[in-house]
Scaffold this active site. Structure first.
Site, PDB file in Angstrom:
ATOM      1  N   GLU A   1      33.328  20.854  40.561  1.00  0.00           N
ATOM      2  CA  GLU A   1      33.763  21.924  39.666  1.00  0.00           C
ATOM      3  C   GLU A   1      33.696  23.268  40.379  1.00  0.00           C
ATOM      4  OE1 GLU A   1      32.635  24.234  35.501  1.00  0.00           O
ATOM      5  OE2 GLU A   1      31.556  22.402  36.030  1.00  0.00           O
TER       6      GLU A   1
ATOM      7  N   LYS B   1      18.979   7.307  28.610  1.00  0.00           N
ATOM      8  CA  LYS B   1      20.420   7.514  28.808  1.00  0.00           C
ATOM      9  C   LYS B   1      21.207   7.634  27.512  1.00  0.00           C
ATOM     10  CE  LYS B   1      19.912   5.091  33.168  1.00  0.00           C
ATOM     11  NZ  LYS B   1      20.166   3.906  33.975  1.00  0.00           N
TER      12      LYS B   1
ATOM     13  N   ASP C   1      19.135   9.275  39.099  1.00  0.00           N
ATOM     14  CA  ASP C   1      20.052   8.466  38.281  1.00  0.00           C
ATOM     15  C   ASP C   1      20.945   9.423  37.492  1.00  0.00           C
ATOM     16  OD1 ASP C   1      21.323   6.862  36.390  1.00  0.00           O
ATOM     17  OD2 ASP C   1      19.597   5.531  36.156  1.00  0.00           O
TER      18      ASP C   1
END
Length: 503
Positions: free
Chosen positions: A192, A324, A400
């Protein structure tokens, strides 16, 4: 042209990616042509780029250009701009040289010049991570050549299956960020445009205001298996049994038999009819700790099944962990490292660097991050773009990336202080899940980024300290990112910045 004298002013920073701020002094820069004698210039490699700036530097060695950057004669931040202008003019680019010069400059700054004795080893590791020696990918962050066989060997049996290739991703850096009385340079992997430039501006604002402070207020990875019992009453019985200190001590002993570093803090029992959820929480040393805590849970479950024969584990993860996925329990109870980072921005820095005011920042933060997030029903989303920085830092350092979901939970607060002249800014992040050993941290490029931060591997003198320091750095970098984006919104520079840097 005016030049910077302090180290953090070597960067040309952007106002939300918008207007550039490149100087604070009116003294003219020395002319490039008089820096070195003609004999020296004849012996140095020629730069391929024909941009005005880089064409002037083509007769100088990399080390000579680095000296110019150190003096402020040349801005390392502007090298890519010059290259882009050269390409648009139809000239042959010299992109690698800009990266090489920047690495040499970082290596010189991080390589122990002026470092305290107790930090000499870390300083050496940080400088080695930015080496420009022709070495294979088993050492450092690659920038020119890449040893694919070595890389695939590192991945084998650990990080990925059915490998068909790799995805190159650019790694930039922000800093120096003055955090807890030391300067850090933070690697960020992102595609980005404007993110690094904007976050770097926040770093400058923090550093010029005296720096940021951080604290760890919680440390505990969680895993919550789900069980079924014959009746709801039986489920409640197990919960009550665990509330006894002696019984918990037995579970703790059983859990810790499986690990040298894992220490069980508590077990939170939750009953839902005949279902029982046991949320184990433990410290995990310098590892992120999911495997460690899962192994300990299985051993503790064996003890519980011996006490309660009707207790049947359905799954080692019952989604009350919560891993998550966004959840209120993570926002309230925390998971991983709980971090708070804060700074007091001076009114002068807010005007000169951020191009806005104390009052405008307070109002945007209140209406956007607090009221707007409440209207949206957000959980842990009381921030501008914490996940941007968390994800970029995670990718660079081998974390992760999916755990950015909960790790990005953040509340950004801004309050006027000192009779409204200055601004106290803080970020509170209860779920930063990071480690400095295991997972992707063992890959050479990611390890080099951890070395750049001085937190690679296990801390043998104080287990867990490297992971805690990484969490502090992530939190403080989020603080910088929040400051810059909120300022861009307050000054209406956001769109122009992205049009300029991320078109």
């Amino acid at each position: 042209m005016r030049v910077f004298k302090e180290p953090y002013r070597f960067f040309a920073t952007t106002v939300g990616g918008g207007d550039e701020v490149t100087s604070t002094s009116s003294s003219p820069a020395p002319t490039i042509q008089t820096e070195f004698d003609e004999e020296t210039k004849k012996k140095t490699p020629i730069s391929k780029s024909k941009s005005k700036k880089l064409h002037q530097l083509r007769g100088y060695s990399d080390d000579e250009v680095v000296d110019m950057v150190m003096k402020g004669t040349v801005s390392q931040y502007k090298l890519e701009r010059e290259i882009k202008q050269s390409i648009l003019a139809g000239n042959e680019p010299d992109c690698e040289r800009a990266v090489r010069i920047r690495r040499l400059w970082l290596k010189k700054i991080m390589g122990g010049e002026g470092a305290e004795a107790e930090d000499e080893v870390n300083a050496l590791k940080r400088s080695m991570s930015m080496s420009t020696d022709q070495v294979d990918s088993s050492r450092g962050l690659p920038f020119d050549t890449f040893d694919v066989n070595n890389f695939y060997g590192q991945v084998l049996g650990k990080n990925c299956e059915n490998v068909v290739g790799f995805v190159p991703m650019p790694v930039g850096f922000v800093g120096p960020l003055k955090l807890d009385d030391r300067d850090v340079f933070v690697p960020l992997a992102t595609t980005e445009g404007a993110l690094v430039a904007s976050t770097n501006r926040g770093c400058r604002a923090i550093s010029e205001s005296g720096g940021a402070k951080s604290s760890i207020f919680a440390d505990g990875m969680t895993r919550a298996p789900v069980f079924k019992l014959p009746t709801a009453t039986a489920a409640a019985e197990v919960k009550n049994w665990l509330a006894d200190e002696g019984n918990f001590a037995r579970v703790k002993e059983s859990f810790e038999e499986t690990t040298n570093f894992g220490k069980l803090n508590r077990v939170k029992a939750m009953v839902a009819g005949r279902n029982l959820f046991l949320r184990f929480e433990c410290t995990t040393g310098d590892a992120m700790g999911m495997n460690m805590i899962s192994k300990g849970c299985m051993n503790a479950v064996g003890l519980l099944e011996g006490e309660f024969p009707d207790l049947k584990m359905v799954a080692v993860s019952g989604n009350a962990c919560t891993d998550k996925k966004p959840s209120a329990i993570n926002w309230i109870e925390g998971r991983g490292k709980g971090v708070v980072a804060e700074t007091i921005l001076t009114g002068q820095v807010i005007v000169d660097v951020l191009k806005c005011s104390v009052d405008s920042l307070v109002e945007v933060n209140m209406r956007k991050n607090l009221v707007g997030s409440a209207v949206a029903g957000s959980i842990g989303g009381n921030n501008a773009h914490a996940s941007n920085i968390v994800t970029a830092a995670f990718l660079a350092t081998g974390q992760d990336p999916a755990q950015n979901v909960e790790s990005s939970s953040c509340m950004t607060l801004m309050e006027p202080v000192n009779d409204g002249q200055d601004l106290h800014v803080s970020v509170t992040m209860p779920c930063i899940e990071v480690g400095t050993v295991g997972g992707g941290t063992g890959l050479s490029a990611q390890r080099a980024c951890l070395e750049m931060l001085g937190v690679a591997g296990a801390n043998h003198e104080s287990p867990g300290e490297n992971a805690r320091n990484l969490a502090r750095i992530v939190g403080a970098t989020v603080l910088a990112g929040e400051i810059s984006l909120m300022s861009a919104l307050a000054s209406n520079h956001l769109v122009s910045a992205h049009m300029k840097l991320n078109r």
